[in-house]
Design an enzyme around this catalytic site. Sequence first.
Site: not given
Ligand SMILES: NC(=O)c1ccc[n+]([C@@H]2O[C@H](COP(=O)([O-])OP(=O)(O)OC[C@H]3O[C@@H](n4cnc5c(N)ncnc54)[C@H](OP(=O)(O)O)[C@@H]3O)[C@@H](O)[C@H]2O)c1
Length: 264
Positions: A17, A143, A160, A156
């Site tokens: 996702s 992040s 990061k 968190y």
């Molecule tokens: N969205 C934001 O505003 C934002 C901001 C700063 C940084 N980030 C970083 O960007 C990255 C992606 O996040 P996103 O926003 O795209 O959120 P997301 O849609 O929730 O994606 C997170 C991904 O990590 C996977 N994941 C979580 N726990 C896992 C586990 N135990 N084993 C394997 N896979 C795991 C999830 O897959 P499954 O649940 O299928 O395992 C999912 O594919 C993260 O590292 C997040 O901290 C996001």
Amino acid sequence: MAFELADRNILVTGASSGIGAGLAEAFAKAGAVVGICARRKDRLSEVLERCREHSPKSRMWVTDLADLSAVDALAVAVLGELGHVDVLVNNAGIPKRRHVTKLDADTVDAVMNINFSSPVRLTLALLPQMLERGEGRIVNLSSVAATLSSPGESAYDASKAALAVFSEAMAVDIWDSGVKVMVVYPGVVDTELFTLPDNDPFTATIEAISIDEAVKAVLDGMAKDAMQVYVPGWFAGLASSKAADIEGFLSGTAEYVRQQNAAT
Ligand SMILES: NC(=O)c1ccc[n+]([C@@H]2O[C@H](COP(=O)([O-])OP(=O)(O)OC[C@H]3O[C@@H](n4cnc5c(N)ncnc54)[C@H](OP(=O)(O)O)[C@@H]3O)[C@@H](O)[C@H]2O)c1
């Protein structure tokens, strides 16, 4: 020389996702063979199907990256099936937003495990074959929370920050090797991260950017061999102002939280 994505083998963690899924599809469109992993098989399969429309050799591994022995097994499986990995994108992550007064040690460990120990372990497993070829890219999703110390999510933020600092020190250690490291600092991206269960509600009033914008910033950064990418870019300025006046920045953050609490 620009780093071309076509015909590369690129492993993206957490690609079921959000940003990871967007990146996987973009890499596949650019002609890379994409390897993706995450826990949710159904969602991962959908992403794989979209990747294979452009890059038929792409493949997936259903993996729980919280299990560190599964991380080692993933590295072995990926190298066995793809032969080598040119680019590792450590994207999987969890927030566990929680006010520090409600935070317990097990939650901190779980967050550090997935957001720090697991990507570090995968990096250490895949780095030698990059060094051997004298070429490779490691892209780590940190992040802005790491540099801004966002309130209500101290575990968190710390995880990061740890990943970012590890990345920088690693970049120095392998400076002349041909393997480059890039750290990505997204602000607020419109993904499922903000609606996951077992998290305090996300209350910051920052406009979210789209997954496409975040993906474009990562690809642009890779094309330039940037060492870091803030997206949106203005967060880089905010990080500099915090560094210049830590007390002013943190007291301003506390006031922002006070006003938000008063408004709710
Ligand atoms: N969205 C934001 O505003 C934002 C901001 C700063 C940084 N980030 C970083 O960007 C990255 C992606 O996040 P996103 O926003 O795209 O959120 P997301 O849609 O929730 O994606 C997170 C991904 O990590 C996977 N994941 C979580 N726990 C896992 C586990 N135990 N084993 C394997 N896979 C795991 C999830 O897959 P499954 O649940 O299928 O395992 C999912 O594919 C993260 O590292 C997040 O901290 C996001």
